[in-house]
Design an enzyme around this catalytic site. Structure first.
Site, PDB file in Angstrom:
ATOM      1  N   THR A  39      30.274 -50.714  41.654  1.00  0.00           N
ATOM      2  CA  THR A  39      30.418 -50.363  40.233  1.00  0.00           C
ATOM      3  C   THR A  39      30.746 -51.601  39.412  1.00  0.00           C
ATOM      4  O   THR A  39      30.673 -52.733  39.932  1.00  0.00           O
ATOM      5  CB  THR A  39      31.449 -49.213  40.056  1.00  0.00           C
ATOM      6  N   LYS A  43      27.338 -54.549  39.708  1.00  0.00           N
ATOM      7  CA  LYS A  43      26.071 -53.872  40.009  1.00  0.00           C
ATOM      8  C   LYS A  43      24.854 -54.817  40.034  1.00  0.00           C
ATOM      9  O   LYS A  43      23.899 -54.570  40.762  1.00  0.00           O
ATOM     10  CB  LYS A  43      25.807 -52.749  39.002  1.00  0.00           C
ATOM     11  N   GLY A  75      24.401 -50.898  27.616  1.00  0.00           N
ATOM     12  CA  GLY A  75      25.223 -51.591  28.610  1.00  0.00           C
ATOM     13  C   GLY A  75      24.896 -51.126  30.012  1.00  0.00           C
ATOM     14  O   GLY A  75      23.762 -50.713  30.306  1.00  0.00           O
ATOM     15  N   ARG A  91      24.643 -51.631  19.327  1.00  0.00           N
ATOM     16  CA  ARG A  91      25.268 -52.606  18.440  1.00  0.00           C
ATOM     17  C   ARG A  91      24.542 -53.943  18.535  1.00  0.00           C
ATOM     18  O   ARG A  91      24.220 -54.563  17.547  1.00  0.00           O
ATOM     19  CB  ARG A  91      26.747 -52.742  18.829  1.00  0.00           C
ATOM     20  N   TYR A 104      33.243 -38.337  30.711  1.00  0.00           N
ATOM     21  CA  TYR A 104      33.632 -36.982  31.118  1.00  0.00           C
ATOM     22  C   TYR A 104      35.144 -36.769  31.147  1.00  0.00           C
ATOM     23  O   TYR A 104      35.614 -35.734  31.591  1.00  0.00           O
ATOM     24  CB  TYR A 104      33.026 -36.633  32.490  1.00  0.00           C
TER      25      TYR A 104
HETATM   26  P1  ATR Z   1      29.332 -49.887  30.547  1.00  0.00           P
HETATM   27  O1  ATR Z   1      29.065 -50.482  31.873  1.00  0.00           O
HETATM   28  O2  ATR Z   1      30.459 -48.880  30.514  1.00  0.00           O
HETATM   29  O3  ATR Z   1      28.097 -49.383  29.865  1.00  0.00           O
HETATM   30  P2  ATR Z   1      29.138 -52.180  28.980  1.00  0.00           P
HETATM   31  O4  ATR Z   1      28.078 -52.690  29.851  1.00  0.00           O
HETATM   32  O5  ATR Z   1      30.147 -53.143  28.434  1.00  0.00           O
HETATM   33  O6  ATR Z   1      29.938 -51.072  29.677  1.00  0.00           O
HETATM   34  O7  ATR Z   1      28.453 -51.403  27.754  1.00  0.00           O
HETATM   35  C1  ATR Z   1      29.188 -50.783  26.774  1.00  0.00           C
HETATM   36  C2  ATR Z   1      28.236 -50.198  25.724  1.00  0.00           C
HETATM   37  O8  ATR Z   1      29.023 -49.682  24.650  1.00  0.00           O
HETATM   38  C3  ATR Z   1      27.304 -51.224  25.096  1.00  0.00           C
HETATM   39  O9  ATR Z   1      26.134 -50.589  24.671  1.00  0.00           O
HETATM   40  C4  ATR Z   1      28.151 -51.705  23.922  1.00  0.00           C
HETATM   41  O10 ATR Z   1      27.410 -52.279  22.883  1.00  0.00           O
HETATM   42  P3  ATR Z   1      27.002 -53.856  22.973  1.00  0.00           P
HETATM   43  O11 ATR Z   1      25.856 -53.929  23.933  1.00  0.00           O
HETATM   44  O12 ATR Z   1      26.645 -54.242  21.607  1.00  0.00           O
HETATM   45  O13 ATR Z   1      28.235 -54.569  23.499  1.00  0.00           O
HETATM   46  C5  ATR Z   1      28.720 -50.406  23.443  1.00  0.00           C
HETATM   47  N1  ATR Z   1      29.959 -50.601  22.688  1.00  0.00           N
HETATM   48  C6  ATR Z   1      31.176 -50.930  23.182  1.00  0.00           C
HETATM   49  N2  ATR Z   1      32.081 -51.016  22.184  1.00  0.00           N
HETATM   50  C7  ATR Z   1      31.420 -50.731  21.037  1.00  0.00           C
HETATM   51  C8  ATR Z   1      31.798 -50.651  19.669  1.00  0.00           C
HETATM   52  N3  ATR Z   1      33.054 -50.886  19.267  1.00  0.00           N
HETATM   53  N4  ATR Z   1      30.847 -50.334  18.756  1.00  0.00           N
HETATM   54  C9  ATR Z   1      29.576 -50.100  19.140  1.00  0.00           C
HETATM   55  N5  ATR Z   1      29.150 -50.156  20.422  1.00  0.00           N
HETATM   56  C10 ATR Z   1      30.053 -50.473  21.355  1.00  0.00           C
END
Ligand code: ATR
Length: 281
Positions: free
Chosen positions: A66, A70, A132, A155, A225
């Protein structure tokens, strides 16, 4: 009962302390009377190479992988199979004849959750919020389920654009920025909306979509969840939308991992109930 013959399995990640995976897998091992134990394996990024070597050295039967490993585990594996190659991410490692094989069961896990609810993706426009770690499997699953259109909203626009090739066979796939003015019209026009961002994990987080646009024609799926009714799902439910959280995806990716390691298919209810019983208060 742990003895000299117990086979080890585990979850390689950081952090892993709150994971429900040990509960899910240990329930399945005990259901089949298999002498095995699934343990959390907290591993820092700088230790990933040593950790992969240890899987072989300790004779593990397999591990899940995880965040944040990954993608970074891939160069250490002997073979990448199935969805893992296209997704560029491995969440399961099996050991076959001393070789380490990387697999990905996230996309299948999502598809199986959708089949059990069920939600009909065929010919439907789908909005996926986030790009992400969780998003690639969802884009690929939505395409495999027959979505007619996919919009990936994130974003960081470039990360959404990079996922477009995973929407194989989909008529129209678009990537837009979360701050774009066109978000509203995409949300209105989508039938299925999936939150694959981390927004909702913390109580201070803003909602990932403009919920005032949701109606009873929408189905909203939040991969988060905990709590079972996330702030997004609560708001969507109030507006009449059908709502689903991501617990089923967790259970079915685990079930598919277990099948890879043992060749056995546990009843989903065994894993489902074990995970619910391990939910932190
Ligand atoms: P995970 O493995 O849980 O998906 P991650 O790879 O860090 O964690 O991805 C988090 C996702 O939430 C991404 O799409 C992130 O947007 P960015 O790619 O722009 O970073 C989004 N995300 C996290 N915090 C955010 C915020 N405050 N506003 C908008 N999108 C957010």
């Amino acid at each position: 009962m742990i003895d000299g013959h117990t086979r080890l399995y585990g979850l390689l990640g950081m952090p892993v302390g709150h994971s429900l995976s040990p509960a899910l897998h240990n329930a399945a091992f005990s259901h089949f009377g298999i002498n095995a134990c699934y343990v959390p394996l907290p591993v820092a990024p700088s230790d990933i190479s040593a950790a992969i070597s240890a899987i072989k050295a300790f004779g593990f039967g397999g591990v899940n992988v995880t965040v944040p490993h990954k993608t970074t585990v891939i160069p250490f594996l002997d073979e990448i199979r199935g969805d893992a190659a296209a997704l560029g991410a491995v969440n399961v490692i099996s050991v076959e004849d001393g070789r380490l094989i990387g697999h990905n069961t996230d996309s299948t896990g999502f598809r199986r959750m959708i089949e059990t609810h069920p939600v009909d993706f065929a010919g439907k426009p789908v909005a996926i919020i986030g790009a992400g770690g969780a998003a690639p499997a969802i884009v690929s699953a939505a395409a495999a389920l027959g979505a007619s259109d996919i919009v990936i909203v994130n974003r960081t626009l470039e990360k959404a654009q990079a996922l477009i090739p995973l929407a194989q066979g989909v008529k129209n796939t678009t990537a837009i920025s979360l701050s774009s003015q066109s978000v509203d019209s995409f949300i209105k026009n989508s039938i299925i909306i999936i939150n694959a961002t981390s927004l909702g994990l913390h109580s201070v987080d803003p909602l990932p979509v403009p919920v005032h646009l949701l109606t009873a024609r929408h189905t909203v799926i939040d991969l988060i969840y905990k709590p079972p009714e996330t702030p997004l799902l609560q708001a969507a439910g109030k507006r009449g939308a059908a709502i689903i959280n991501g617990y089923g995806m967790l259970v079915y990716q685990a079930l598919e991992s277990f099948k890879i390691w043992t060749g056995l298919t546990p009843p989903a209810s065994i894993m489902w109930d074990a995970g619910l019983g391990a939910f932190p208060d």
